[in-house]
Write a protein that holds these residues in place. Structure first.
Motif, PDB file in Angstrom:
ATOM      1  N   GLN A  23       0.817  -1.207   0.000  1.00  0.00           N
ATOM      2  CA  GLN A  23       0.000   0.000   0.000  1.00  0.00           C
ATOM      3  C   GLN A  23       0.856   1.264   0.000  1.00  0.00           C
ATOM      4  OE1 GLN A  23      -2.734  -1.023  -1.003  1.00  0.00           O
ATOM      5  NE2 GLN A  23      -4.257  -0.772   0.619  1.00  0.00           N
ATOM      6  N   ALA A  24       2.003   1.215   0.683  1.00  0.00           N
ATOM      7  CA  ALA A  24       2.911   2.371   0.673  1.00  0.00           C
ATOM      8  C   ALA A  24       3.405   2.636  -0.756  1.00  0.00           C
ATOM      9  CB  ALA A  24       4.086   2.124   1.609  1.00  0.00           C
ATOM     10  N   GLY A  25       3.680   1.563  -1.497  1.00  0.00           N
ATOM     11  CA  GLY A  25       4.086   1.712  -2.896  1.00  0.00           C
ATOM     12  C   GLY A  25       2.992   2.344  -3.735  1.00  0.00           C
ATOM     13  N   ARG A  26       1.738   1.990  -3.452  1.00  0.00           N
ATOM     14  CA  ARG A  26       0.622   2.585  -4.185  1.00  0.00           C
ATOM     15  C   ARG A  26       0.471   4.069  -3.838  1.00  0.00           C
ATOM     16  NH1 ARG A  26      -3.953  -2.242  -3.539  1.00  0.00           N
ATOM     17  NH2 ARG A  26      -2.888  -3.768  -4.883  1.00  0.00           N
ATOM     18  N   ILE A  27       0.746   4.395  -2.575  1.00  0.00           N
ATOM     19  CA  ILE A  27       0.722   5.804  -2.171  1.00  0.00           C
ATOM     20  C   ILE A  27       1.738   6.589  -2.989  1.00  0.00           C
ATOM     21  CG2 ILE A  27       1.463   7.370  -0.318  1.00  0.00           C
ATOM     22  CD1 ILE A  27      -1.272   6.438   0.291  1.00  0.00           C
ATOM     23  N   ALA A  28       2.960   6.054  -3.094  1.00  0.00           N
ATOM     24  CA  ALA A  28       4.011   6.743  -3.846  1.00  0.00           C
ATOM     25  C   ALA A  28       3.615   6.897  -5.308  1.00  0.00           C
ATOM     26  CB  ALA A  28       5.328   5.986  -3.713  1.00  0.00           C
ATOM     27  N   VAL A  51      -7.391   8.760  -3.344  1.00  0.00           N
ATOM     28  CA  VAL A  51      -6.404   7.955  -2.628  1.00  0.00           C
ATOM     29  C   VAL A  51      -7.002   6.597  -2.275  1.00  0.00           C
ATOM     30  CG1 VAL A  51      -4.859   7.830  -0.647  1.00  0.00           C
ATOM     31  CG2 VAL A  51      -5.401  10.042  -1.640  1.00  0.00           C
ATOM     32  N   ALA A  52      -8.236   6.609  -1.783  1.00  0.00           N
ATOM     33  CA  ALA A  52      -8.898   5.356  -1.411  1.00  0.00           C
ATOM     34  C   ALA A  52      -9.038   4.435  -2.621  1.00  0.00           C
ATOM     35  CB  ALA A  52     -10.267   5.651  -0.809  1.00  0.00           C
ATOM     36  N   SER A  53      -9.324   5.022  -3.772  1.00  0.00           N
ATOM     37  CA  SER A  53      -9.437   4.227  -4.999  1.00  0.00           C
ATOM     38  C   SER A  53      -8.091   3.629  -5.384  1.00  0.00           C
ATOM     39  CB  SER A  53      -9.973   5.108  -6.131  1.00  0.00           C
ATOM     40  OG  SER A  53     -10.027   4.385  -7.347  1.00  0.00           O
ATOM     41  N   ALA A  54      -7.016   4.422  -5.241  1.00  0.00           N
ATOM     42  CA  ALA A  54      -5.675   3.924  -5.569  1.00  0.00           C
ATOM     43  C   ALA A  54      -5.267   2.781  -4.647  1.00  0.00           C
ATOM     44  CB  ALA A  54      -4.658   5.066  -5.466  1.00  0.00           C
ATOM     45  N   LEU A  55      -5.740   2.825  -3.403  1.00  0.00           N
ATOM     46  CA  LEU A  55      -5.399   1.787  -2.436  1.00  0.00           C
ATOM     47  C   LEU A  55      -6.417   0.654  -2.408  1.00  0.00           C
ATOM     48  CD1 LEU A  55      -4.290   4.010   0.605  1.00  0.00           C
ATOM     49  CD2 LEU A  55      -2.827   2.820  -1.037  1.00  0.00           C
ATOM     50  N   ALA A  66      -7.831  12.831   6.216  1.00  0.00           N
ATOM     51  CA  ALA A  66      -7.244  11.545   5.839  1.00  0.00           C
ATOM     52  C   ALA A  66      -6.464  10.947   6.999  1.00  0.00           C
ATOM     53  CB  ALA A  66      -6.330  11.721   4.628  1.00  0.00           C
ATOM     54  N   ALA A  67      -6.015  11.791   7.934  1.00  0.00           N
ATOM     55  CA  ALA A  67      -5.290  11.299   9.101  1.00  0.00           C
ATOM     56  C   ALA A  67      -6.170  10.434   9.987  1.00  0.00           C
ATOM     57  CB  ALA A  67      -4.742  12.471   9.914  1.00  0.00           C
ATOM     58  N   HIS A  68      -7.492  10.533   9.814  1.00  0.00           N
ATOM     59  CA  HIS A  68      -8.428   9.749  10.615  1.00  0.00           C
ATOM     60  C   HIS A  68      -8.827   8.445   9.935  1.00  0.00           C
ATOM     61  CE1 HIS A  68      -9.725  13.909  12.363  1.00  0.00           C
ATOM     62  NE2 HIS A  68      -8.586  13.473  12.867  1.00  0.00           N
ATOM     63  N   VAL A  69      -8.343   8.228   8.719  1.00  0.00           N
ATOM     64  CA  VAL A  69      -8.655   6.995   7.986  1.00  0.00           C
ATOM     65  C   VAL A  69      -7.415   6.102   8.041  1.00  0.00           C
ATOM     66  CG1 VAL A  69      -9.442   6.002   5.811  1.00  0.00           C
ATOM     67  CG2 VAL A  69     -10.186   8.306   6.478  1.00  0.00           C
ATOM     68  N   LYS A  70      -7.449   5.090   8.901  1.00  0.00           N
ATOM     69  CA  LYS A  70      -6.258   4.277   9.129  1.00  0.00           C
ATOM     70  C   LYS A  70      -5.771   3.600   7.856  1.00  0.00           C
ATOM     71  CE  LYS A  70      -7.299   3.379  13.992  1.00  0.00           C
ATOM     72  NZ  LYS A  70      -7.611   2.353  15.019  1.00  0.00           N
ATOM     73  N   ALA A  71      -6.685   3.167   7.011  1.00  0.00           N
ATOM     74  CA  ALA A  71      -6.305   2.469   5.781  1.00  0.00           C
ATOM     75  C   ALA A  71      -5.526   3.361   4.827  1.00  0.00           C
ATOM     76  CB  ALA A  71      -7.553   1.922   5.079  1.00  0.00           C
ATOM     77  N   ILE A  72      -5.641   4.677   5.000  1.00  0.00           N
ATOM     78  CA  ILE A  72      -4.880   5.632   4.189  1.00  0.00           C
ATOM     79  C   ILE A  72      -3.672   6.139   4.966  1.00  0.00           C
ATOM     80  CG2 ILE A  72      -4.911   7.920   3.105  1.00  0.00           C
ATOM     81  CD1 ILE A  72      -7.860   7.456   2.427  1.00  0.00           C
ATOM     82  N   HIS A  73      -3.902   6.506   6.216  1.00  0.00           N
ATOM     83  CA  HIS A  73      -2.852   7.177   6.985  1.00  0.00           C
ATOM     84  C   HIS A  73      -1.675   6.265   7.305  1.00  0.00           C
ATOM     85  CE1 HIS A  73      -1.211  10.404   9.261  1.00  0.00           C
ATOM     86  NE2 HIS A  73      -1.258   9.778  10.419  1.00  0.00           N
ATOM     87  N   ARG A  74      -1.924   4.999   7.605  1.00  0.00           N
ATOM     88  CA  ARG A  74      -0.822   4.112   7.977  1.00  0.00           C
ATOM     89  C   ARG A  74       0.135   3.848   6.817  1.00  0.00           C
ATOM     90  NH1 ARG A  74      -4.102   0.083  12.168  1.00  0.00           N
ATOM     91  NH2 ARG A  74      -3.954   1.511  13.953  1.00  0.00           N
TER      92      ARG A  74
END
Length: 374
Positions: A23-28, A51-55, A66-74
Motif C-alpha cells: 500500500q505504501a508503494g501505491r501511495i508513492a 487515494v482510497a481508490s488507488a489503495l 485523511a489522518a483519521h482513515v487508518k487504511a490511508i494514513h498508515r
C-alpha cells in the motif's frame, strides 16, 4: 530415509508482499510528481476518494481528515518514513528512480508506525518495548496474553535504563505492549498464535543487533558516536565506559570532539554529553573546540559554566535551538522536538535560522502544531 531440506525463506520477498508495504508503494505511485497536502502533511479531504481508490480501500462514513482513515494514513506514514515520498510545505512528491530494498522499507515503516501509534508524551513507548516483546515471543516465554506484558517489562527492567513508568507502564488505556503487538501483527511479524513469523525473527535480530552493538576500546571515535547517537545521556555514559577506560580523559575528549565536528546533531550531542562528564581534564579539548564551527557554541556554553549569561545574538540562539530540536526529533520524535524548541527560542527562531536542517525541522514542527496534537 533422508529428510528433505526445508527451503530457505526469502524474508525480502515476504517484506515486499506485506500488505502495508504494498500500500505504501501505491501511495508513492499516486503522489507521483506531486500532490497538494494539508497542513498536517496528509492528502486533502477533496483527494481522499482518489487515494482510497488507488489503495482499493473504503472510507468509513464521514471523516474530516485523511489522518483519521487508518487504511490511508498508515501506509502514508510508511511511505514517508521509507523515503518513498517527501513532504514539504503544502506538497508531497514521490522519490523518482530509486529502487528501495523491501526489507528497509518494511523496517523503517515498522519503526515509524511504532512511534506514531505510541500514546506516551515522547511517542516512543511502543518502540521502546518492541525489542523486549520480540525477545519474549521468540523464546516462547509467554504464550498467555495476560502474562505477556509482565514478561516483557520484567525483561526490560533487568536490562534497560529506560524509565518504563514514563512510557506508560501503568497506562489506563492501550499500553505500549498492546500497541507494539498490534503493529507487529499488522506488519506480519507475529501470527495469531503469538508466534514470530520469519519477518518477526528477522526484525528481532535487527533490533537486538542495534541495541547490543558492542562498544570496545578498539572503536574509533566516529564509530563510537554513531553507536551512541540514539542513547540518553545516562545510557551513553554507561555504554561508553569500555572505550573511555582505555584512554586518558585528555585523549578521549580530544578524539570525541574532533569526531563531533563533522557528525550529525545527535552524534555531536553524544560527544558533548560525554566530554562534559570528563570534568576539568577536558578543558584543553574544549578550548580547541572553539575553533570548530559546529562545536564552537557548545564549547562556549561549557567553558562559561552553568547558569552564565553568554549574551548570544539571535542567530547563535537560533543555531542552538535548531541543534537541540534536531536531536530531540531524531531521538524521541516530533512531539519532544516541539517541547524542546518551545523551551529554547521557539518555532520562529527555527524558521529564521540559516543552520542546515532548520527548514526540515520547521516543516515537521509546523505540521505537528497544525495537527493540534500539541
Amino acid at each position: 530415509m533422508r529428510r528433505k531440506a526445508t527451503p530457505a525463506v526469502d524474508v525480502s520477498q515476504l517484506a515486499g508482499q506485506c500488505q502495508i508495504v504494498v500500500q505504501a508503494g501505491r501511495i508513492a505511485a499516486w503522489v507521483g510528481d506531486g500532490r497538494a497536502v494539508t497542513a498536517k502533511g496528509v492528502p486533502r479531504r477533496s483527494d481522499m476518494s482518489a487515494v482510497a481508490s488507488a489503495l482499493d480501500v473504503e472510507i468509513p462514513g464521514h471523516v474530516v481528515s485523511a489522518a483519521h482513515v487508518k487504511a490511508i494514513h498508515r501506509p502514508w506514514i510508511v511511505a514517508e518514513a521509507a523515503g518513498m515520498i517527501t513532504i514539504g510545505a503544502g506538497r508531497a512528491v514521490a522519490a523518482s528512480g530509486v529502487r528501495r530494498d523491501p526489507l528497509e522499507v518494511w523496517l523503517r515503516g515498522l519503526e515509524a508506525m511504532l512511534r506514531a501509534e505510541s500514546t506516551d508524551r515522547r511517542r516512543r513507548g511502543a518502540a521502546v518495548v518492541c525489542p523486549g516483546l520480540l525477545a519474549v515471543l521468540a523464546d516462547g516465554r509467554s504464550r498467555d496474553r495476560r502474562k505477556l506484558e509482565d514478561a516483557v517489562f520484567e525483561l526490560l527492567e533487568s536490562s534497560s535504563s529506560e524509565n518504563l513508568v514514563s512510557i506508560g507502564r501503568w497506562s489506563l488505556g492501550e499500553g505500549p505492549v498492546d500497541i507494539a503487538l498490534r503493529v507487529l501483527c499488522e506488519f506480519g511479524a507475529v501470527d495469531d498464535g503469538l508466534r514470530l513469523t520469519p519477518l518477526g525473527r528477522w526484525a528481532q535480530c535487527q533490533m537486538q543487533a542495534h541495541l547490543a552493538a558492542p562498544i570496545s576500546a578498539e572503536l574509533d571515535a566516529d564509530d563510537l558516536l554513531k553507536r551512541l547517537a540514539a542513547s540518553s545521556v545516562e545510557e551513553a555514559w554507561v555504554r561508553a565506559q569500555p572505550w573511555l577506560a582505555s584512554r586518558s580523559p585528555v585523549d578521549a575528549a580530544a578524539q570525541l570532539l574532533h569526531a563531533a565536528g563533522g557528525a550529525s546533531a545527535s552524534e555531536r550531542m553524544a560527544a558533548v554529553d560525554i566530554v562534559s562528564g570528563l570534568g576539568g581534564d577536558a578543558l584543553p579539548a574544549w578550548q580547541e573546540a572553539l575553533h570548530i564551527p559546529d562545536l564552537a557554541l557548545h564549547a562556549r556554553v561549557v567553558l562559561a559554566g552553568p547558569g552564565q549569561d553568554l549574551q548570544l545574538d539571535a542567530a547563535q540562539k537560533g543555531w542552538l535551538t535548531v541543534e537541540y530540536g534536531l536531536v530531540a526529533l531524531d531521538r524521541s520524535g516530533v512531539e519532544e522536538a516541539h517541547f524542546t524548541v518551545q523551551d529554547g527560542g521557539g518555532v520562529e527562531a527555527v524558521r529564521q535560522s540559516a543552520r542546515p536542517g532548520a527548514a526540515a525541522l520547521h516543516d515537521a514542527l509546523s505540521r505537528f502544531v497544525a495537527s493540534g496534537a500539541g
